[in-house]
Design an enzyme around this catalytic site. Sequence first.
Site, short mmCIF file in Angstrom:
data_model
loop_
_atom_site.label_atom_id
_atom_site.label_comp_id
_atom_site.label_asym_id
_atom_site.label_seq_id
_atom_site.Cartn_x
_atom_site.Cartn_y
_atom_site.Cartn_z
N SER A 104 0.84 -1.21 0.00
CA SER A 104 0.00 0.00 0.00
C SER A 104 0.87 1.25 0.00
CB SER A 104 -0.86 -0.01 1.27
OG SER A 104 -1.44 1.25 1.48
N TYR B 291 -0.76 -0.59 10.30
CA TYR B 291 -0.94 -0.94 8.88
C TYR B 291 0.30 -0.55 8.06
CZ TYR B 291 -3.52 -1.14 4.38
OH TYR B 291 -3.96 -1.41 3.09
P1 NAP Z 1 -11.68 -5.48 1.32
O1 NAP Z 1 -12.64 -5.02 0.26
O2 NAP Z 1 -11.95 -5.13 2.73
O3 NAP Z 1 -11.55 -7.09 1.18
C1 NAP Z 1 -10.70 -7.76 2.05
C2 NAP Z 1 -10.60 -9.20 1.62
O4 NAP Z 1 -9.63 -9.86 2.47
C3 NAP Z 1 -11.89 -9.99 1.78
O5 NAP Z 1 -11.96 -10.93 0.74
C4 NAP Z 1 -11.73 -10.68 3.12
O6 NAP Z 1 -12.48 -11.89 3.27
C5 NAP Z 1 -10.24 -10.99 3.08
N1 NAP Z 1 -9.65 -11.22 4.40
C6 NAP Z 1 -9.53 -10.34 5.42
N2 NAP Z 1 -8.92 -10.94 6.47
C7 NAP Z 1 -8.67 -12.22 6.08
C8 NAP Z 1 -8.08 -13.34 6.72
N3 NAP Z 1 -7.62 -13.26 7.97
N4 NAP Z 1 -8.00 -14.51 6.02
C9 NAP Z 1 -8.45 -14.60 4.76
N5 NAP Z 1 -9.03 -13.57 4.10
C10 NAP Z 1 -9.13 -12.40 4.77
O7 NAP Z 1 -10.21 -4.97 1.03
P2 NAP Z 1 -9.54 -4.40 -0.32
O8 NAP Z 1 -9.69 -2.95 -0.31
O9 NAP Z 1 -9.97 -5.18 -1.48
O10 NAP Z 1 -8.01 -4.70 0.02
C11 NAP Z 1 -7.30 -5.81 -0.53
C12 NAP Z 1 -5.83 -5.63 -0.25
O11 NAP Z 1 -5.38 -4.41 -0.84
C13 NAP Z 1 -5.49 -5.52 1.24
O12 NAP Z 1 -4.26 -6.16 1.49
C14 NAP Z 1 -5.35 -4.04 1.45
O13 NAP Z 1 -4.53 -3.74 2.55
C15 NAP Z 1 -4.74 -3.62 0.14
N6 NAP Z 1 -4.95 -2.19 -0.18
C16 NAP Z 1 -6.20 -1.69 -0.33
C17 NAP Z 1 -6.35 -0.34 -0.65
C18 NAP Z 1 -7.70 0.32 -0.87
O14 NAP Z 1 -7.74 1.54 -1.01
N7 NAP Z 1 -8.79 -0.41 -0.92
C19 NAP Z 1 -5.21 0.46 -0.79
C20 NAP Z 1 -3.95 -0.10 -0.62
C21 NAP Z 1 -3.84 -1.44 -0.32
P3 NAP Z 1 -14.00 -11.88 3.86
O15 NAP Z 1 -14.86 -11.30 2.76
O16 NAP Z 1 -14.30 -13.31 4.15
O17 NAP Z 1 -13.98 -11.00 5.08
#
Ligand code: NAP
Length: 245
Positions: free
Chosen positions: A143, A156
């Site tokens: 990130s 984080y």
């Molecule tokens: P999100 O919409 O909240 O989705 C999170 C996903 O991770 C869901 O599929 C969730 O499963 C799964 N998850 C969470 N904890 C878990 C665990 N302990 N074991 C297995 N699965 C788990 O998040 P996102 O925004 O798509 O983010 C995805 C990645 O990108 C993350 O690593 C995040 O830090 C990174 N990121 C996101 C952003 C952003 O702006 N969105 C920016 C930079 C980096 P469930 O549905 O079963 O809960």
Amino acid sequence: MSEQNKEIALVTGASRGIGKAVAIALAQSGRHVVINYRSNEEEAQKTLETIESSGGSGELCPFDVSDGKQSQEAIGSLLERYEQIHILVNNAGIRDDMLMIWMEEDNWNKVLDTNLSSFYHVSRPILKNMLSKRFGRIINMTSTSGQSGMPGQVNYSAAKSGLIGATMALAKEVAKRKVTVNAVAPGFIESDMLEGMDEKQMLSQIPMKRLGKAEEVAGTVVFLCSESAAYITGQVIAINGGIYT
Ligand code: NAP
């Protein structure tokens, strides 16, 4: 093409958001996708339905990436069924924002366990397979927060920064065996993870003045898995609308 003849890609956290878009894009590019999630089976099922409705193949594989034993067992049973896992996208993540002064040990541990230790839990059991097959693509979802630090996200930022270090070190360990290890660093991407964050404040930090889309991250992941990216390893690719890191 039967799934046995396709490359196998494991995407963690593929029930929602970025992981879902990555799973769909990898399936569209011909991979059989193993859709990991923690608990939201309904959303994971929707990812699989989207993949299958356009002729792709996938399967569900729930386990908690923050739990080493669960991860090892799940991957062990995948490796009993598939001779090779070609692609691993370590995407699952959570945030639990607060100022450091209010941060209890549990807030620290759960963010580190899910975003950083998960890299160890999931990659290690697959690595031996990749090394013996002399092929692998590992992509870690870091990130902007891990590149430049964000107030309110000490836990984080630490986890995502750690993931960058791990990416660079592992890339050097395994390069000789044609296993590449890269990180993708999204900025602010529309997803459930941004819930509760101040949109106006986010937009003020983004030169492009808009949030990113999960599909815009997925495209880079698919590229990093391709033959064209065979000579790219140990890199961090930012996808953030121009935020300077
Ligand atoms: P999100 O919409 O909240 O989705 C999170 C996903 O991770 C869901 O599929 C969730 O499963 C799964 N998850 C969470 N904890 C878990 C665990 N302990 N074991 C297995 N699965 C788990 O998040 P996102 O925004 O798509 O983010 C995805 C990645 O990108 C993350 O690593 C995040 O830090 C990174 N990121 C996101 C952003 C952003 O702006 N969105 C920016 C930079 C980096 P469930 O549905 O079963 O809960």
